[in-house]
Design an enzyme around this catalytic site. Structure first.
Site, PDB file in Angstrom:
ATOM      1  N   GLY A 413       0.828  -1.206   0.000  1.00  0.00           N
ATOM      2  CA  GLY A 413       0.000   0.000   0.000  1.00  0.00           C
ATOM      3  C   GLY A 413       0.859   1.251   0.000  1.00  0.00           C
ATOM      4  NE  ARG A 441      -4.458  -1.854   2.374  1.00  0.00           N
ATOM      5  CZ  ARG A 441      -3.292  -1.572   2.929  1.00  0.00           C
ATOM      6  NH1 ARG A 441      -2.205  -2.208   2.540  1.00  0.00           N
ATOM      7  NH2 ARG A 441      -3.202  -0.660   3.873  1.00  0.00           N
ATOM      8  CG  ASP A 634       1.895  -0.571  10.357  1.00  0.00           C
ATOM      9  OD1 ASP A 634       0.714  -0.527   9.960  1.00  0.00           O
ATOM     10  OD2 ASP A 634       2.833   0.002   9.777  1.00  0.00           O
ATOM     11  NE  ARG A 665      -2.410  -5.646   9.600  1.00  0.00           N
ATOM     12  CZ  ARG A 665      -1.366  -4.910   9.246  1.00  0.00           C
ATOM     13  NH1 ARG A 665      -1.146  -3.734   9.832  1.00  0.00           N
ATOM     14  NH2 ARG A 665      -0.542  -5.343   8.323  1.00  0.00           N
ATOM     15  NE  ARG A 713       3.048  -4.354   9.859  1.00  0.00           N
ATOM     16  CZ  ARG A 713       4.368  -4.275   9.704  1.00  0.00           C
ATOM     17  NH1 ARG A 713       5.162  -5.032  10.425  1.00  0.00           N
ATOM     18  NH2 ARG A 713       4.901  -3.439   8.825  1.00  0.00           N
TER      19      ARG A 713
HETATM   20  C1  S3P Z   1       2.911   3.696   6.282  1.00  0.00           C
HETATM   21  C2  S3P Z   1       1.814   4.259   6.848  1.00  0.00           C
HETATM   22  C3  S3P Z   1       0.783   3.508   7.541  1.00  0.00           C
HETATM   23  C4  S3P Z   1       1.239   2.103   7.884  1.00  0.00           C
HETATM   24  C5  S3P Z   1       1.943   1.444   6.743  1.00  0.00           C
HETATM   25  C6  S3P Z   1       3.156   2.252   6.343  1.00  0.00           C
HETATM   26  C7  S3P Z   1       3.885   4.572   5.608  1.00  0.00           C
HETATM   27  O1  S3P Z   1      -0.345   3.386   6.709  1.00  0.00           O
HETATM   28  O2  S3P Z   1       0.162   1.316   8.294  1.00  0.00           O
HETATM   29  O3  S3P Z   1       2.370   0.153   7.100  1.00  0.00           O
HETATM   30  O4  S3P Z   1       5.012   4.095   5.328  1.00  0.00           O
HETATM   31  O5  S3P Z   1       3.558   5.722   5.347  1.00  0.00           O
HETATM   32  P1  S3P Z   1      -1.531   4.494   6.719  1.00  0.00           P
HETATM   33  O6  S3P Z   1      -1.008   5.719   6.142  1.00  0.00           O
HETATM   34  O7  S3P Z   1      -2.605   3.865   5.871  1.00  0.00           O
HETATM   35  O8  S3P Z   1      -1.923   4.612   8.146  1.00  0.00           O
END
Ligand code: S3P
Length: 758
Positions: A413, A441, A634, A665, A713
């Site tokens: 993501g 997502r 996370d 989760r 995770r």
């Molecule tokens: C991340 C931001 C978080 C986190 C992801 C990594 C990042 O996501 O959960 O594992 O590197 O900016 P969200 O921005 O959706 O909270």
């Protein structure tokens, strides 16, 4: 002429999918199908057809066929519905065989072939029958060897190899199924595709390499100055030119039969070779590195694909399962892999910088590697990673090139959302795609602010990936208030802001990880920060720098929880990033009574770092403060395991974001915890967990099978739970642990956990 052997191999117990097999051309390809079917007892009788009587005799003597004839027309009257004629002669000889079949092939007999070019087979059929008959199933086994002839035939040639069938619109369904079953019974994997696609794909992946191999060996063999060359030629030459020992007649036929597609591939290759030539001539080391690093990455990927294929073929499984044995403690001195968020950002900013950026501590996990590959696809020369070291030859803010196709970012993501921001500012169009989990997502959270900035971003239904981003849009700065606490959304907007006209600002509802802001500053780009607001002015540039990526606190958390729940534990986690926007897990675990100390605190490249020592201590349930939620976003799956081992109730609220991570989760953990005997009640924005632990080493979890839903995770959290389980915990779908923590199982075992990967 006809030759007979020792009778047929029919067994009463065998399910006869096909009746007789007639193999026209008893060489490697035809003979191997015959032997494979014999071994599988897949048909009633095998009749060989060969032009020369010696081959007929040899084929019978070797047991490849039951009997053999030199003239196919003599056996046609015997054939019955359900029999199969396999035409395994050189490509250009197929038409002559079809002509012999034309008058006398009984109805219900299927004809298939093994020629490497399908367009010419279809044309041959049209010439003979006027139209492609519905009983013809054109096919191509992607298997072979540089040996040829009936003596080279093997019963295992097709095991785990692909067979491409190219049925036509009018091909009879039953005939198609029969041929499919025939190939499957000799262990092959059957695919279907259109004729033209087959010929183009094969031109590039098989025919071109053969032209090159023949051409190279011929060049060297004719070069007077190189007369001794073969004496000194070693592995490289051998590997590269093996296929130049293949059957020349067959390959001449293929070149002639697939002329247009092969010419296209040769032209593409020639221009690439020309450009390599001029890079060598002009000493253009960067261009050479570009081609070589991209090619190496592609080849490594292919090697992995092959290895996975071999693995799935032998193991009959596509899944990684963790079997976590109960009990144990964690001890020792560990360094978990590099921070995932920083690894992504180091590649992105390093690529856009002026100069060469050196990164150490880079996470060699699939997510960060997906980002790395995306930038290689956009023309950036990136060396490594080797032992966490990466060298990025930055191309400047406007130096990216259009990728050759969609950028595939797998499970990541972060790659997709941050790249969306950067790509919105490029001159070229791009498409971002991901795996099954990522494809579910939400992406409107980035598409919407980017549209406000003037970008043209298209999503699939409900704002899901793929993302299609139009290039060449002038972006305007915005002042964006984030509707949710998300570092990915904040970073996306700020990165697009680098290309926008004016000052782009983000305001977040709660502090989220600020690695983008810190790293931009490290690359010399001014970011103004004022409480929850971050701003930058577009149009600046980045200067290459050195980045030391600390160990990932999210990965360290599994060991923090492990040590906290398993009596007898005492673990030191080295060089962990403890950025205050990431330290929620430390705060929450401490509030639960965990014994965590931070040693050797220091600052590395603008990020606070420490060694974290964790000793076992009894835990108690708490109400998790909502302000800690984004700081531990996370880490909750692992924290839930700690909560189950605590004394009393733990309540989490304000964490609805957990429902849109790599999995939901909250639900995934509640389901798994319940299976293991824990009272865990999901709520719309959190969970309530009744801890069963306290100050005792007694098992908290029962054994059982839990599904990680492909979420790294969740998988690692349940592995940790086994430290306080009474029986094995089997965790399904764990392959994605490789996205963030590829050596998790190895480190876990080294620390004292009993974890098997199967
Ligand atoms: C991340 C931001 C978080 C986190 C992801 C990594 C990042 O996501 O959960 O594992 O590197 O900016 P969200 O921005 O959706 O909270």
């Amino acid at each position: 002429m006809a030759v007979s052997g020792q009778g047929c191999m029919a067994q009463e117990t065998t399910v006869q999918e096909i009746g007789r097999l007639v193999v026209v051309g008893v060489g490697l390809i035809g003979g191997s199908l015959a032997l494979g079917l014999k071994a599988a007892r897949g048909c009633r009788e095998i009749i060989g057809v060969a032009r020369r009587s010696e081959v007929c005799e040899q084929a019978v003597a070797l047991g490849v066929v039951d009997r053999a004839v030199t003239d196919i027309e003599t056996i046609l009257p015997e054939l019955e519905p359900g029999d199969v004629v396999f035409v395994a002669v050189p490509t250009l000889a197929v038409e002559a065989v079809f002509a012999q079949l034309k008058n006398g092939l009984p109805g219900g007999v299927v004809v298939t072939d093994g020629a490497s070019v399908k367009g010419s087979v279809v044309t041959a059929a049209q010439r003979v029958w006027g139209d492609v008959p519905d009983f013809l199933v054109p096919g191509h086994p992607i298997a072979g060897s540089e040996q040829s002839g009936v003596t080279a035939a093997r019963d295992d040639l097709y095991i785990a190899h692909r067979i491409i069938l190219t049925p036509m619109e009018n091909t009879d369904e039953q005939h198609l199924r029969r041929i499919q079953t025939m190939w499957e019974s000799v262990g092959a994997e059957v695919l279907t595709m259109p004729v033209a696609e087959h010929d183009e794909v094969l031109a590039a992946t098989s025919h071109l390499p053969h032209v090159i191999a023949y051409g190279l060996v011929d060049t060297l063999a004719h070069d007077a100055e190189n007369e001794n060359i073969f004496r000194y030629a070693a592995g490289g030459f051998r590997d590269f030119t093996r296929i130049a020992s293949s059957d020349p007649v067959m390959w001449r036929d293929i070149m002639l039969a697939n002329r247009d597609a092969i010419l296209k591939s040769i032209d593409l290759y020639t221009s690439n070779l020309d450009s390599l030539r001029s890079a060598i001539a002009s000493g253009d080391s960067e261009r050479l590195m570009g081609v070589f690093t991209r090619a190496k990455a592609a080849r490594d990927h292919f090697t992995k694909m092959l290895a996975k294929k071999a693995y799935t073929e032998t193991m009959q499984a596509t899944e990684v399962t963790f079997v976590a044995r109960p009990g144990g403690a964690v001890n020792g001195d560990l360094r978990v892999p590099g921070d995932k968020s920083m690894s992504h950002r180091s590649i992105m900013l390093g690529s856009l910088a002026e100069g060469v950026t050196e990164v150490e501590g880079f996470l060699e996990g699939e997510d960060a590697l997906a980002t790395l590959q995306s930038f290689r696809d956009m023309g950036v020369v990136i060396e490594g990673p080797v032992d966490g070291r990466v060298t990025i030859h930055g191309v400047g803010m406007h130096g990216l090139q259009a990728p050759p196709g969609p950028l595939y970012v797998g499970n990541s993501g972060t790659s997709m959302r941050l790249l969306a921001g950067l790509l919105a500012g490029q001159a070229f169009d791009s498409v971002l795609t991901g795996d099954e989990s990522l494809s579910k997502r939400p992406m409107n959270r980035v598409a919407n602010p980017l549209r406000e900035m003037g970008a043209e971003v298209e999503t699939a239904e409900d704002g899901r990936p793929p993302l299609k981003i139009k290039g060449g849009r002038a972006l305007k700065a915005i002042d964006y208030t984030l509707p949710m606490a998300s570092a990915q959304v904040k970073s996306c907007v700020l990165l697009a802001g680098l290309y926008a006209d004016g000052k782009t600002s983000t305001t977040e509802p709660a502090p989220t990880r600020d690695h983008t802001e810190r790293m931009l500053a490290g690359f010399g780009y001014e970011v103004l920060r004022d409480a929850s607001r971050a701003s930058l002015v577009g149009g600046g540039s980045l200067t290459a720098c050195h980045i030391d990526v600390p160990a990932d606190i999210s990965s360290a958390t599994f060991f923090m929880v492990a040590a906290s729940i398993a009596p007898g534990s005492d673990v030191l986690l080295r060089h962990v990033g403890i950025n205050p926007t990431r330290d929620g897990a430390i705060n929450i675990l401490r509030a639960m009574g965990a014994d965590i100390t931070l040693e050797n605190r220091r600052e590395v490249g603008g990020e606070p770092v420490a060694d974290i020592r964790v000793r076992y201590a009894p835990l108690k349930g708490i109400q998790i403060p909502e302000d800690q939620v984004p700081l531990a976003i996370d880490e909750f799956p692992a924290i839930f395991v700690a909560a189950a081992c605590a004394d009393g109730e733990t309540v989490l609220t304000g964490a609805e974001e957990l429902r849109v991570k790599e999995s939901d989760r909250i639900q995934a953990m509640a389901d798994g915890l319940r299976i293991l005997g824990i009272n865990a009640e999901p709520t719309p924005d959190g969970i309530v967990i009744q801890g069963k632990g306290g100050d005792s080493a007694a098992p908290v979890f029962g054994g059982g099978v839990v599904d990680s839903l492909g979420d790294h995770r969740i998988a690692m959290s349940f592995a940790v739970a086994a430290l306080r389980a009474g029986a094995d915990i089997r965790i399904q779908h764990c392959a994605n642990v490789a996205t963030s923590f590829p050596n998790f199982a190895e480190l876990a075992r080294r620390a004292g956990m009993n974890l098997e990967v199967s």
